[in-house]
Design a protein around this motif. Structure first.
Motif, PDB file in Angstrom:
ATOM      1  N   ASP A 273      14.908  84.274 104.268  1.00  0.00           N
ATOM      2  CA  ASP A 273      14.970  84.611 105.692  1.00  0.00           C
ATOM      3  C   ASP A 273      14.324  85.958 106.014  1.00  0.00           C
ATOM      4  N   VAL A 274      13.192  86.257 105.411  1.00  0.00           N
ATOM      5  CA  VAL A 274      12.490  87.500 105.729  1.00  0.00           C
ATOM      6  C   VAL A 274      12.056  87.470 107.196  1.00  0.00           C
ATOM      7  N   PRO A 275      12.208  88.590 107.939  1.00  0.00           N
ATOM      8  CA  PRO A 275      11.781  88.615 109.348  1.00  0.00           C
ATOM      9  C   PRO A 275      10.273  88.387 109.478  1.00  0.00           C
ATOM     10  N   VAL A 276       9.882  87.685 110.549  1.00  0.00           N
ATOM     11  CA  VAL A 276       8.471  87.363 110.772  1.00  0.00           C
ATOM     12  C   VAL A 276       8.084  87.702 112.212  1.00  0.00           C
ATOM     13  N   ILE A 277       6.941  88.393 112.348  1.00  0.00           N
ATOM     14  CA  ILE A 277       6.304  88.578 113.656  1.00  0.00           C
ATOM     15  C   ILE A 277       5.015  87.772 113.635  1.00  0.00           C
ATOM     16  N   LEU A 278       4.884  86.839 114.564  1.00  0.00           N
ATOM     17  CA  LEU A 278       3.681  86.017 114.670  1.00  0.00           C
ATOM     18  C   LEU A 278       2.765  86.633 115.723  1.00  0.00           C
TER      19      LEU A 278
ATOM     20  N   VAL B  45       6.985  87.013 118.830  1.00  0.00           N
ATOM     21  CA  VAL B  45       5.574  86.662 118.965  1.00  0.00           C
ATOM     22  C   VAL B  45       4.883  87.781 119.741  1.00  0.00           C
ATOM     23  N   LEU B  46       3.782  88.283 119.191  1.00  0.00           N
ATOM     24  CA  LEU B  46       2.980  89.298 119.875  1.00  0.00           C
ATOM     25  C   LEU B  46       1.652  88.675 120.278  1.00  0.00           C
ATOM     26  N   HIS B  47       1.348  88.742 121.567  1.00  0.00           N
ATOM     27  CA  HIS B  47       0.097  88.187 122.065  1.00  0.00           C
ATOM     28  C   HIS B  47      -0.967  89.277 122.102  1.00  0.00           C
ATOM     29  N   LYS B  48      -2.076  89.006 121.460  1.00  0.00           N
ATOM     30  CA  LYS B  48      -3.178  89.972 121.438  1.00  0.00           C
ATOM     31  C   LYS B  48      -3.825  90.039 122.820  1.00  0.00           C
ATOM     32  N   PRO B  49      -4.281  91.223 123.219  1.00  0.00           N
ATOM     33  CA  PRO B  49      -4.155  92.506 122.526  1.00  0.00           C
ATOM     34  C   PRO B  49      -2.809  93.141 122.841  1.00  0.00           C
ATOM     35  N   TYR B  50      -2.083  93.539 121.821  1.00  0.00           N
ATOM     36  CA  TYR B  50      -0.761  94.115 122.031  1.00  0.00           C
ATOM     37  C   TYR B  50      -0.793  95.624 121.796  1.00  0.00           C
ATOM     38  N   ASP B  51       0.196  96.274 122.343  1.00  0.00           N
ATOM     39  CA  ASP B  51       0.358  97.717 122.219  1.00  0.00           C
ATOM     40  C   ASP B  51       0.989  98.012 120.859  1.00  0.00           C
ATOM     41  N   PHE B  52       0.401  98.931 120.086  1.00  0.00           N
ATOM     42  CA  PHE B  52       0.951  99.244 118.766  1.00  0.00           C
ATOM     43  C   PHE B  52       2.369  99.792 118.867  1.00  0.00           C
ATOM     44  N   GLU B  53       2.637 100.563 119.924  1.00  0.00           N
ATOM     45  CA  GLU B  53       3.992 101.096 120.112  1.00  0.00           C
ATOM     46  C   GLU B  53       4.995  99.957 120.304  1.00  0.00           C
ATOM     47  N   GLN B  54       4.540  98.891 120.963  1.00  0.00           N
ATOM     48  CA  GLN B  54       5.382  97.711 121.135  1.00  0.00           C
ATOM     49  C   GLN B  54       5.689  97.092 119.777  1.00  0.00           C
ATOM     50  N   MET B  55       4.674  97.028 118.910  1.00  0.00           N
ATOM     51  CA  MET B  55       4.894  96.489 117.569  1.00  0.00           C
ATOM     52  C   MET B  55       5.863  97.362 116.780  1.00  0.00           C
ATOM     53  N   LEU B  56       5.701  98.681 116.876  1.00  0.00           N
ATOM     54  CA  LEU B  56       6.606  99.587 116.163  1.00  0.00           C
ATOM     55  C   LEU B  56       8.059  99.370 116.580  1.00  0.00           C
ATOM     56  N   SER B  57       8.269  99.178 117.878  1.00  0.00           N
ATOM     57  CA  SER B  57       9.626  98.941 118.380  1.00  0.00           C
ATOM     58  C   SER B  57      10.202  97.653 117.806  1.00  0.00           C
ATOM     59  N   LEU B  58       9.364  96.615 117.722  1.00  0.00           N
ATOM     60  CA  LEU B  58       9.817  95.343 117.147  1.00  0.00           C
ATOM     61  C   LEU B  58      10.140  95.503 115.667  1.00  0.00           C
ATOM     62  N   ILE B  59       9.303  96.252 114.955  1.00  0.00           N
ATOM     63  CA  ILE B  59       9.543  96.477 113.526  1.00  0.00           C
ATOM     64  C   ILE B  59      10.876  97.184 113.325  1.00  0.00           C
ATOM     65  N   GLU B  60      11.117  98.212 114.137  1.00  0.00           N
ATOM     66  CA  GLU B  60      12.381  98.942 114.032  1.00  0.00           C
ATOM     67  C   GLU B  60      13.565  98.012 114.304  1.00  0.00           C
ATOM     68  N   GLU B  61      13.396  97.133 115.287  1.00  0.00           N
ATOM     69  CA  GLU B  61      14.462  96.191 115.652  1.00  0.00           C
ATOM     70  C   GLU B  61      14.751  95.192 114.534  1.00  0.00           C
ATOM     71  N   LEU B  62      13.701  94.734 113.842  1.00  0.00           N
ATOM     72  CA  LEU B  62      13.860  93.667 112.852  1.00  0.00           C
ATOM     73  C   LEU B  62      14.192  94.164 111.448  1.00  0.00           C
ATOM     74  N   VAL B  63      13.748  95.366 111.126  1.00  0.00           N
ATOM     75  CA  VAL B  63      13.857  95.842 109.745  1.00  0.00           C
ATOM     76  C   VAL B  63      15.077  96.730 109.522  1.00  0.00           C
TER      77      VAL B  63
END
Length: 366
Positions: A321-326, A347-365
């Motif tokens: 069950d490793v977290p996945v961002i598509l 799910v991140l739709h391109k082009p996405y904001d890197f800060e948005q990705m960082l927030s998701l990573i923090e939330e999932l990890v």
């Protein structure tokens, strides 16, 4: 004949989606490059301002792609309302007669807000059109934009949530709105046009959008003197991430666009993540099996050999069950049911904001 037209339309739609996918990959690389540049250039310099202009234009290009595809799921981003307001005024100015004058008082550096660019554009344009329709013959529209800190906001608007706001005011010298109609103008399909001169049609939509962004809209009016609509957009405060956030965390990235893969890895490494890079689903699967500890997978939907969905499916078959961002260059490619089945959290739709990705990573990890 209708069958031929429908067939041609389907082909055109397919071609547009393919082009949009490629353009979104290019824009993703551009926007990640911008993020890296902003880390290396001092704020307040001319160089930093130029990078922000490139960033703004990249966001605008992404919105144009959404419009071409008639995409209702536009991406939310940090927005510079001052620049956007000037764009709307330029477009609006071409629709008015010389008898109607526009005066502005726009602060150049205002708080950033977070929202859909197309929605904020609609808010401003709708209010300007309503102001124009309230004026017969000669008249003026006055537009102001400024910062409103939380203390000042509380003094002027005592019942709003405590926060910093951007205050947008649009005033006109039109016929005004009667007291009995003021309470009705935000009601769906209500219009006072041809009665008091101002069209309320669409103002309910404006209020819905403003409210959904955590903002407020107010109106003051006097018959035969004019109206003022004031919109408060809450400030978007960027969450400052520690550069040590990635310590002892490993992220596996699978992306077939080599430039985008390199940039994304460099950005994540700047936050001390250990990054493993692969260019297709098969490589991702092999690295996942051989690596003892993977904290998160970021995987592209469309890839050669084995696509992102099939790769995640094989990983889930291992009961892991490793977290996945598509990530995806096109919206709506994967059903919500399939995402739930494969336990794809985001799910991140391109082009996405890197800060948005960082927030998701923090939330999932974490």
């Amino acid at each position: 004949m209708p069958e031929i037209r429908n067939s041609n339309n389907r082909k055109l739609e397919k071609q547009l989606k393919a082009v949009a996918h490629d353009l979104n990959n290019i824009l993703s690389s551009t926007m990640h490059s911008i993020t890296l540049l902003k880390q290396k250039i001092e704020k307040g310099t001319d160089e930093f301002s130029l990078v922000e202009i490139i960033e703004s234009n990249s966001n605008r290009a992404a919105d144009i792609i959404d419009v071409l595809l008639d995409d209702k799921k536009s991406v939310t981003r940090t927005l510079n309302v001052s620049r956007l307001l000037n764009e709307v005024i330029l477009a609006f100015s071409s629709t008015i007669t010389p008898e109607l004058k526009i005066k502005t008082d726009i602060v150049g550096e205002v708080y950033k807000i977070f929202g859909m660019r197309s929605n904020v554009y609609r808010i401003i344009m709708n209010l300007l059109v309503n102001a124009k329709e309230s004026i017969e013959g000669t008249g003026e529209i006055y537009i102001s934009l400024s910062n409103l800190n939380n203390k000042k906001a509380a003094e002027i608007f005592p019942n709003i949530r405590e926060a910093n706001y951007i205050q947008l005011s649009i005033s006109d010298t039109g016929c005004g709105i009667s007291k009995e109609n003021i309470s009705k103008i935000f009601v769906e399909e209500y219009s006072t046009k041809n009665k008091s001169g101002i069209s309320g049609l669409g103002l309910n939509i404006v209020k819905e959008i403003v409210t959904s962004m955590g903002g407020y809209i107010f109106v003051e009016s006097e018959l035969d003197k004019g109206s003022t609509f004031t919109v408060l957009f809450p400030e978007f405060k960027k969450k400052e991430m520690s550069k040590k956030i990635g310590l002892e965390k490993t992220i596996l990235i699978s992306e077939d666009d080599k430039i985008l893969l390199k940039l994304l890895a460099e950005l994540l490494e700047s936050y001390n993540f250990k990054v493993i890079k692969t260019e297709d689903g098969e490589g991702c699967l092999q690295e996942f099996i051989s690596e003892s500890k993977i904290d998160l997978i970021i995987i592209d939907k469309k890839m050669p050999n084995l696509d992102g969905i099939d790769c995640v499916r094989k990983i889930r078959e291992m009961k892991i069950d490793v977290p996945v961002i598509l990530s995806s260059g096109s919206k709506g490619e994967v059903s919500s049911g399939l995402l739930k089945e494969l336990k794809i959290e985001k799910v991140l739709h391109k082009p996405y904001d890197f800060e948005q990705m960082l927030s998701l990573i923090e939330e999932l990890v974490y």
